[in-house]
Write a protein that holds these residues in place. Structure first.
Motif, PDB file in Angstrom:
ATOM      1  N   HIS A  13       0.749  -0.825   0.580  1.00 43.68           N
ATOM      2  CA  HIS A  13       0.352   0.147  -0.308  1.00 43.68           C
ATOM      3  C   HIS A  13       0.687   1.298   0.091  1.00 43.68           C
ATOM      4  O   HIS A  13       1.250   1.876   1.002  1.00 43.68           O
ATOM      5  CB  HIS A  13      -0.957  -0.276   1.015  1.00 43.68           C
ATOM      6  CG  HIS A  13      -2.064  -1.017   0.957  1.00 43.68           C
ATOM      7  ND1 HIS A  13      -2.512  -1.986  -0.075  1.00 43.68           N
ATOM      8  CD2 HIS A  13      -1.491  -2.691   1.928  1.00 43.68           C
ATOM      9  CE1 HIS A  13      -3.644  -2.649   0.144  1.00 43.68           C
ATOM     10  NE2 HIS A  13      -3.177  -3.015   1.695  1.00 43.68           N
ATOM     11  N   VAL A  14       1.651   2.035  -0.948  1.00 44.09           N
ATOM     12  CA  VAL A  14       2.374   2.983  -1.165  1.00 44.09           C
ATOM     13  C   VAL A  14       0.808   4.340  -1.192  1.00 44.09           C
ATOM     14  O   VAL A  14       0.456   3.950  -1.653  1.00 44.09           O
ATOM     15  CB  VAL A  14       2.496   2.924  -2.747  1.00 44.09           C
ATOM     16  CG1 VAL A  14       3.906   3.953  -2.952  1.00 44.09           C
ATOM     17  CG2 VAL A  14       3.863   1.160  -2.655  1.00 44.09           C
ATOM     18  N   ILE A  15       1.234   5.113  -1.130  1.00 44.27           N
ATOM     19  CA  ILE A  15       1.183   5.931  -0.405  1.00 44.27           C
ATOM     20  C   ILE A  15       0.548   6.959  -1.643  1.00 44.27           C
ATOM     21  O   ILE A  15       1.645   6.951  -2.390  1.00 44.27           O
ATOM     22  CB  ILE A  15       1.583   7.233   0.438  1.00 44.27           C
ATOM     23  CG1 ILE A  15       0.947   8.795   0.451  1.00 44.27           C
ATOM     24  CG2 ILE A  15       3.200   7.238   0.471  1.00 44.27           C
ATOM     25  CD1 ILE A  15       1.347   8.949   1.886  1.00 44.27           C
ATOM     26  N   GLY A  16      -0.631   7.261  -1.956  1.00 42.02           N
ATOM     27  CA  GLY A  16      -1.220   7.489  -3.187  1.00 42.02           C
ATOM     28  C   GLY A  16       0.113   9.722  -3.342  1.00 42.02           C
ATOM     29  O   GLY A  16       0.179   9.846  -2.649  1.00 42.02           O
ATOM     30  N   GLU A  17      -0.331   9.427  -4.478  1.00 43.77           N
ATOM     31  CA  GLU A  17       0.920  10.790  -5.028  1.00 43.77           C
ATOM     32  C   GLU A  17      -0.236  12.281  -4.364  1.00 43.77           C
ATOM     33  O   GLU A  17       0.561  13.262  -3.852  1.00 43.77           O
ATOM     34  CB  GLU A  17       0.794  11.430  -6.005  1.00 43.77           C
ATOM     35  CG  GLU A  17       1.306  12.301  -6.928  1.00 43.77           C
ATOM     36  CD  GLU A  17       1.777  12.515  -8.522  1.00 43.77           C
ATOM     37  OE1 GLU A  17       1.660  13.650  -9.027  1.00 43.77           O
ATOM     38  OE2 GLU A  17       1.368  11.293  -9.299  1.00 43.77           O
ATOM     39  N   ASP A  18      -1.664  12.518  -4.249  1.00 44.77           N
ATOM     40  CA  ASP A  18      -2.543  13.144  -3.802  1.00 44.77           C
ATOM     41  C   ASP A  18      -1.856  12.997  -2.052  1.00 44.77           C
ATOM     42  O   ASP A  18      -1.517  14.447  -1.362  1.00 44.77           O
ATOM     43  CB  ASP A  18      -3.453  13.161  -4.319  1.00 44.77           C
ATOM     44  CG  ASP A  18      -3.944  13.772  -5.380  1.00 44.77           C
ATOM     45  OD1 ASP A  18      -3.173  13.683  -6.142  1.00 44.77           O
ATOM     46  OD2 ASP A  18      -4.830  12.893  -5.980  1.00 44.77           O
ATOM     47  N   ALA A  20       0.290  12.358  -0.990  1.00 43.83           N
ATOM     48  CA  ALA A  20       2.511  12.366  -0.615  1.00 43.83           C
ATOM     49  C   ALA A  20       1.651  14.321  -0.871  1.00 43.83           C
ATOM     50  O   ALA A  20       2.582  14.860  -0.007  1.00 43.83           O
ATOM     51  CB  ALA A  20       2.853  11.389  -1.515  1.00 43.83           C
ATOM     52  N   ASP A  21       1.543  14.063  -0.796  1.00 45.64           N
ATOM     53  CA  ASP A  21       1.881  16.633  -1.996  1.00 45.64           C
ATOM     54  C   ASP A  21       0.978  16.583  -0.295  1.00 45.64           C
ATOM     55  O   ASP A  21       1.607  18.261   0.263  1.00 45.64           O
ATOM     56  CB  ASP A  21       0.643  16.790  -2.324  1.00 45.64           C
ATOM     57  CG  ASP A  21       1.018  16.435  -3.575  1.00 45.64           C
ATOM     58  OD1 ASP A  21       3.077  15.773  -3.719  1.00 45.64           O
ATOM     59  OD2 ASP A  21       0.712  15.922  -5.205  1.00 45.64           O
ATOM     60  N   ALA A  22      -0.353  16.481   0.056  1.00 44.02           N
ATOM     61  CA  ALA A  22      -1.225  16.733   1.581  1.00 44.02           C
ATOM     62  C   ALA A  22       0.313  16.229   2.050  1.00 44.02           C
ATOM     63  O   ALA A  22       0.134  17.666   3.365  1.00 44.02           O
ATOM     64  CB  ALA A  22      -2.153  16.340   1.626  1.00 44.02           C
ATOM     65  N   VAL A  23       0.569  15.043   2.488  1.00 39.88           N
ATOM     66  CA  VAL A  23       1.331  15.028   4.061  1.00 39.88           C
ATOM     67  C   VAL A  23       3.059  16.236   4.093  1.00 39.88           C
ATOM     68  O   VAL A  23       2.897  16.568   4.784  1.00 39.88           O
ATOM     69  CB  VAL A  23       2.403  13.939   3.883  1.00 39.88           C
ATOM     70  CG1 VAL A  23       2.942  13.322   5.446  1.00 39.88           C
ATOM     71  CG2 VAL A  23       0.705  13.105   4.513  1.00 39.88           C
ATOM     72  N   ALA A  24       3.422  15.999   2.781  1.00 38.18           N
ATOM     73  CA  ALA A  24       4.758  16.504   2.670  1.00 38.18           C
ATOM     74  C   ALA A  24       4.154  18.347   2.855  1.00 38.18           C
ATOM     75  O   ALA A  24       5.237  19.044   3.597  1.00 38.18           O
ATOM     76  CB  ALA A  24       4.445  17.219   1.273  1.00 38.18           C
ATOM     77  N   SER A  25       2.931  18.891   2.764  1.00 39.18           N
ATOM     78  CA  SER A  25       2.573  20.488   2.786  1.00 39.18           C
ATOM     79  C   SER A  25       2.417  20.482   4.523  1.00 39.18           C
ATOM     80  O   SER A  25       2.743  21.412   4.609  1.00 39.18           O
ATOM     81  CB  SER A  25       1.100  20.635   1.832  1.00 39.18           C
ATOM     82  OG  SER A  25       0.837  22.072   2.454  1.00 39.18           O
ATOM     83  N   THR A  26       2.144  19.423   5.026  1.00 38.15           N
ATOM     84  CA  THR A  26       1.651  19.840   6.158  1.00 38.15           C
ATOM     85  C   THR A  26       3.407  19.728   7.380  1.00 38.15           C
ATOM     86  O   THR A  26       3.664  20.406   8.125  1.00 38.15           O
ATOM     87  CB  THR A  26       0.912  18.315   7.088  1.00 38.15           C
ATOM     88  OG1 THR A  26       0.037  18.443   6.633  1.00 38.15           O
ATOM     89  CG2 THR A  26       1.438  18.590   8.612  1.00 38.15           C
ATOM     90  N   LEU A  27       4.112  18.546   6.690  1.00 36.73           N
ATOM     91  CA  LEU A  27       5.733  18.797   7.348  1.00 36.73           C
ATOM     92  C   LEU A  27       6.174  19.484   7.041  1.00 36.73           C
ATOM     93  O   LEU A  27       7.028  20.374   7.488  1.00 36.73           O
ATOM     94  CB  LEU A  27       6.255  17.485   6.494  1.00 36.73           C
ATOM     95  CG  LEU A  27       5.264  15.803   6.572  1.00 36.73           C
ATOM     96  CD1 LEU A  27       6.409  14.927   6.776  1.00 36.73           C
ATOM     97  CD2 LEU A  27       5.385  15.526   9.110  1.00 36.73           C
ATOM     98  N   LYS A  28       6.514  20.911   5.589  1.00 38.55           N
ATOM     99  CA  LYS A  28       6.354  21.445   5.518  1.00 38.55           C
ATOM    100  C   LYS A  28       6.390  23.182   6.308  1.00 38.55           C
ATOM    101  O   LYS A  28       7.201  23.163   7.053  1.00 38.55           O
ATOM    102  CB  LYS A  28       6.749  22.190   3.978  1.00 38.55           C
ATOM    103  CG  LYS A  28       7.348  22.990   3.675  1.00 38.55           C
ATOM    104  CD  LYS A  28       6.688  24.017   2.123  1.00 38.55           C
ATOM    105  CE  LYS A  28       8.118  24.807   1.935  1.00 38.55           C
ATOM    106  NZ  LYS A  28       7.681  25.208   0.274  1.00 38.55           N
ATOM    107  N   ALA A  29       4.539  22.828   6.313  1.00 40.28           N
ATOM    108  CA  ALA A  29       4.171  23.690   8.038  1.00 40.28           C
ATOM    109  C   ALA A  29       4.837  23.757   8.978  1.00 40.28           C
ATOM    110  O   ALA A  29       5.285  24.309   9.951  1.00 40.28           O
ATOM    111  CB  ALA A  29       2.739  24.372   7.614  1.00 40.28           C
ATOM    112  N   LEU A  30       5.146  22.599   9.070  1.00 38.28           N
ATOM    113  CA  LEU A  30       5.567  22.235  10.406  1.00 38.28           C
ATOM    114  C   LEU A  30       7.296  22.364  10.411  1.00 38.28           C
ATOM    115  O   LEU A  30       8.139  21.534  12.104  1.00 38.28           O
ATOM    116  CB  LEU A  30       5.481  20.606  10.880  1.00 38.28           C
ATOM    117  CG  LEU A  30       3.487  20.327  11.597  1.00 38.28           C
ATOM    118  CD1 LEU A  30       4.047  18.747  11.656  1.00 38.28           C
ATOM    119  CD2 LEU A  30       3.877  20.924  13.236  1.00 38.28           C
TER     120      LEU A  30
END
Length: 334
Positions: A13-18, A20-30
């Protein structure tokens, strides 16, 4: 078992592209220590919320700065806000409480524990090096009988302290200390009225521009000029893109041995020419030393192609400097 069977990937179950984008955006904010502290303060407040006035006490910053960071957290979907009178109160969005709890209660303590363990390992390694530093100091003092023994020992100790301050790893610290100490001792005893011209290149990190310039001077002058480099705030290691260019200039072995070095007054005093490269007014002004400032790009902020362009710019400037010093450029038939 056939080759096809060996190469068939196991379903996962590989994380989907969308996603991944959402998680990356949150991690960037943190990815900001103050924002993490504010998130923690909100999450652990007994009221389940906090206002700007509460959060401003976490650091010596203005309320507009606090509001700016809170907006970043809100835009990332972590916080909800509600205005009451003159104050805005922030709380963790219900849908994100589990994720925030996992971050603060599981990941953060583990990361802190890893950092503390790394610091303890480093402290243990450095303590084990003390005896080796003293042995090196004694060896160099025995070798350099023309110098005051206490001076040699002091230079070795200072060289080790200056290098270890920024170094990530310690396994090569003794040979690096020896090289740096020998360089400093040579600088101390150099008479600028005799011998080959000496040029010192100084940048901030000594991990890119100054290393390249020194290597190019040594190569193009065919050893007719002694080139050194140093940093006002040395980095832990040479920039990878720069190291590959150094390998082309000096060879793999010498490039691998390149390391950032702190700026010393002795290096400036020994130089005929000091070239600064974006490090500001950090060089001491020594009578009789010629100073130049080269406005060249920083390899740490450039792409691989950008680094190549910076290297070409530095080479052109080096050729001009060697011409001014009346030094034939190796390979030009001068």
């Amino acid at each position: 078992m056939t080759t096809t069977e060996l190469c068939t990937p196991t379903p996962t179950h590989v994380i989907g592209e969308d996603a991944a984008d959402a998680v990356a955006s949150t991690l960037k904010a943190l990815a900001d220590p103050f924002r993490l502290r504010m998130l923690s303060a909100i999450a652990t407040d007994p009221r389940g919320e906090a206002c700007v006035c509460d959060l401003a006490e976490l650091a010596d910053v203005s309320q507009p700065t606090v509001s700016h960071h809170l907006k970043k957290l809100k835009d990332s979907g972590l916080l909800a806000s509600e205005r009451r009178g003159t104050w805005v109160y922030y709380s963790i969005l219900p849908a994100r409480k589990q994720a925030v709890t996992a971050l603060l209660d599981a990941f953060a303590p583990a990361a802190i524990a890893d950092a503390q363990a790394e610091q303890e390992d480093r402290a243990t390694a450095l303590a084990a090096l003390d005896a080796k530093v003293e042995h090196l100091a004694a060896e160099l003092a025995d070798e350099m009988t023309h110098l005051n023994r206490n001076l040699v020992v002091t230079i070795v100790r200072e060289s080790f302290a200056g290098l270890v301050r920024s170094a990530k790893l310690t396994q090569h610290m003794i040979p690096l200390t020896e090289r740096f100490a020998r360089q400093r001792l040579a600088d101390l005893t150099r008479d600028r009225e005799t011998g080959m011209p000496q040029v010192l290149f100084v940048c901030v990190a000594n991990a890119g521009r100054s290393q390249l310039a020194a290597a190019l001077v040594n190569q193009l002058s065919g050893g007719a000029v002694v080139a050194r480099s140093a940093g006002s705030t040395p980095a832990a290691e040479v920039h990878p893109h720069v190291r590959s260019i150094l390998a082309d200039i000096e060879g793999e072995q010498d490039a691998a041995a390149a390391f950032p070095k702190p700026l010393t007054d002795d290096a400036v005093r020994a130089a005929d020419v000091v070239v600064t490269m974006g490090c500001g007014d950090v060089c001491p002004i020594i009578p009789g030393v010629r100073y130049e400032d080269w406005a060249v790009g920083d390899p740490a902020l450039a792409s691989e192609d950008g680094v190549a362009a910076i290297a070409a710019d530095i080479e052109a400037r080096v050729r001009g400097l060697l011409a001014e010093l009346c030094v034939p450029v190796d390979g030009d038939g001068a």
